[in-house]
Design an enzyme around this catalytic site. Structure first.
Site, PDB file in Angstrom:
ATOM      1  N   TYR A   1      -3.412   8.832  18.017  1.00  0.00           N
ATOM      2  CA  TYR A   1      -3.709   8.271  16.683  1.00  0.00           C
ATOM      3  C   TYR A   1      -2.556   8.594  15.723  1.00  0.00           C
ATOM      4  O   TYR A   1      -2.064   7.721  15.001  1.00  0.00           O
ATOM      5  CB  TYR A   1      -5.022   8.875  16.202  1.00  0.00           C
ATOM      6  CG  TYR A   1      -5.368   8.663  14.746  1.00  0.00           C
ATOM      7  CD1 TYR A   1      -5.873   7.446  14.298  1.00  0.00           C
ATOM      8  CD2 TYR A   1      -5.221   9.700  13.816  1.00  0.00           C
ATOM      9  CE1 TYR A   1      -6.217   7.269  12.962  1.00  0.00           C
ATOM     10  CE2 TYR A   1      -5.565   9.529  12.490  1.00  0.00           C
ATOM     11  CZ  TYR A   1      -6.062   8.318  12.062  1.00  0.00           C
ATOM     12  OH  TYR A   1      -6.399   8.139  10.741  1.00  0.00           O
TER      13      TYR A   1
ATOM     14  N   SER B   1      -2.062   8.145   7.402  1.00  0.00           N
ATOM     15  CA  SER B   1      -2.856   9.370   7.546  1.00  0.00           C
ATOM     16  C   SER B   1      -1.932  10.582   7.402  1.00  0.00           C
ATOM     17  O   SER B   1      -0.749  10.510   7.747  1.00  0.00           O
ATOM     18  CB  SER B   1      -3.507   9.409   8.928  1.00  0.00           C
ATOM     19  OG  SER B   1      -4.017  10.702   9.189  1.00  0.00           O
TER      20      SER B   1
ATOM     21  N   GLY C   1     -11.763   1.346   2.944  1.00  0.00           N
ATOM     22  CA  GLY C   1     -11.499  -0.095   2.786  1.00  0.00           C
ATOM     23  C   GLY C   1     -12.464  -0.737   1.808  1.00  0.00           C
ATOM     24  O   GLY C   1     -12.077  -1.582   0.992  1.00  0.00           O
TER      25      GLY C   1
ATOM     26  N   SER D   1     -13.125  -3.494   5.473  1.00  0.00           N
ATOM     27  CA  SER D   1     -13.532  -3.304   4.070  1.00  0.00           C
ATOM     28  C   SER D   1     -15.041  -3.379   3.875  1.00  0.00           C
ATOM     29  O   SER D   1     -15.507  -3.566   2.750  1.00  0.00           O
ATOM     30  CB  SER D   1     -12.833  -4.324   3.170  1.00  0.00           C
ATOM     31  OG  SER D   1     -12.929  -5.613   3.711  1.00  0.00           O
ATOM     32  N   THR D   2     -15.791  -3.209   4.956  1.00  0.00           N
ATOM     33  CA  THR D   2     -17.258  -3.217   4.796  1.00  0.00           C
ATOM     34  C   THR D   2     -17.800  -1.812   4.582  1.00  0.00           C
ATOM     35  O   THR D   2     -18.971  -1.632   4.273  1.00  0.00           O
ATOM     36  CB  THR D   2     -17.925  -3.863   6.025  1.00  0.00           C
ATOM     37  OG1 THR D   2     -17.416  -3.229   7.198  1.00  0.00           O
ATOM     38  CG2 THR D   2     -17.644  -5.359   6.082  1.00  0.00           C
TER      39      THR D   2
END
Ligand SMILES: NC(=O)c1ccc[n+]([C@@H]2O[C@H](COP(=O)([O-])OP(=O)(O)OC[C@H]3O[C@@H](n4cnc5c(N)ncnc54)[C@H](OP(=O)(O)O)[C@@H]3O)[C@@H](O)[C@H]2O)c1
Length: 234
Positions: free
Chosen positions: A138, A125, A23, A18-19
């Protein structure tokens, strides 16, 4: 009042990764609606390291900061054809994108069950439905996560805990910035999106707030796509 149902005052939310990017936008929205948000990135706890995840949750427990809302947002992705995909990299993607989510769910669940209120949200995704040819691993980790959501949703639906999957399409974040700025590749990507535009991180915040709050109390086991129509047939 409907407005009050979106209020997160008194809730603690852990948003992984979340930086920056999606997020960060989700964390910012939760803060705006009153939650205490635990900001997380690799420096706070590397999700590639299973022991670090448990140590991180032990710390949260000791500080009485166990989350009422968990958003498993952080992920990694490598663009390599599946025939050459290094197994160590595949294991790392599975660890960060799936096993870490499972472990965090396990750690968050007891408090949520005891208080009969909790929100488990994963960020998936469009690759769940449309695997990129060079990101099959992924895509598989995201499908595993989506399946976990559906498997768990039914089991904990009567306990006041919802579990859902937010599934982004193409967002302009650090991982895509270079590709989207490419004068050939960028327009090809936007042409394939029915809305003919990519998303910005804030575009995920409203749906995340809905799922995290009492406004979304009757939504569980769902996948909500935020993709400008990319997954629509035709
Ligand atoms: N962007 C898109 O178009 C798109 C499309 C579909 C799905 N998604 C999904 O949306 C989510 C967010 O994507 P994004 O584009 O916003 O991501 P991003 O800009 O690449 O940011 C990733 C965040 O995750 C953290 N992170 C990465 N690896 C980590 C690890 N091993 N341990 C702990 N934290 C880690 C990063 O921390 P550091 O700053 O320390 O690296 C950063 O805060 C992901 O799950 C992604 O798969 C994105």
């Amino acid at each position: 009042m409907l407005k009050e149902k979106f209020d997160l005052t008194g809730k603690t939310a852990l948003v992984t990764g979340s930086t920056r990017g999606i997020g960060k936008a989700i964390g910012d929205a939760f803060e705006e609606y009153g939650a205490k948000v635990i900001r997380h990135n690799t420096k706070v706890c590397d999700l590639a390291d299973p022991a670090a995840i448990d140590a991180f949750f032990d710390r949260l427990e000791a500080e009485s900061s166990m989350p009422d809302i968990l958003v498993a947002n952080a992920s990694i992705q490598a663009k390599v054809p599946w025939t050459e995909f290094p197994m160590d990299e595949a294991r790392k993607e599975m660890q960060v994108n799936f096993f870490a989510t499972l472990r965090m769910f396990q750690r968050c669940y007891p408090k949520m069950k005891a208080q009969k209120w909790g929100r488990l949200i994963v960020v998936g995704s469009v690759n769940e439905l449309r695997p990129h040819p060079d990101m099959c691993v992924y895509a598989a980790t995201k499908s595993a996560q989506e399946n976990l959501v559906r498997g768990i949703g039914r089991q904990i639906a009567s306990e006041g805990i919802t579990v859902n999957n937010l599934s982004p399409g193409v967002f302009n974040t650090d991982r895509n910035r270079e590709c989207l700025a490419d004068p050939v590749y960028g327009p090809r990507v936007t042409a394939a999106i029915p809305m003919h535009d990519y998303a910005m991180p804030e575009d995920a915040a409203g749906a995340a707030l809905l799922l995290a709050s009492d406004a979304g109390r009757y939504i569980t086991g769902a996948t909500i796509r935020i993709d400008g129509g990319l997954c629509l047939p035709g």
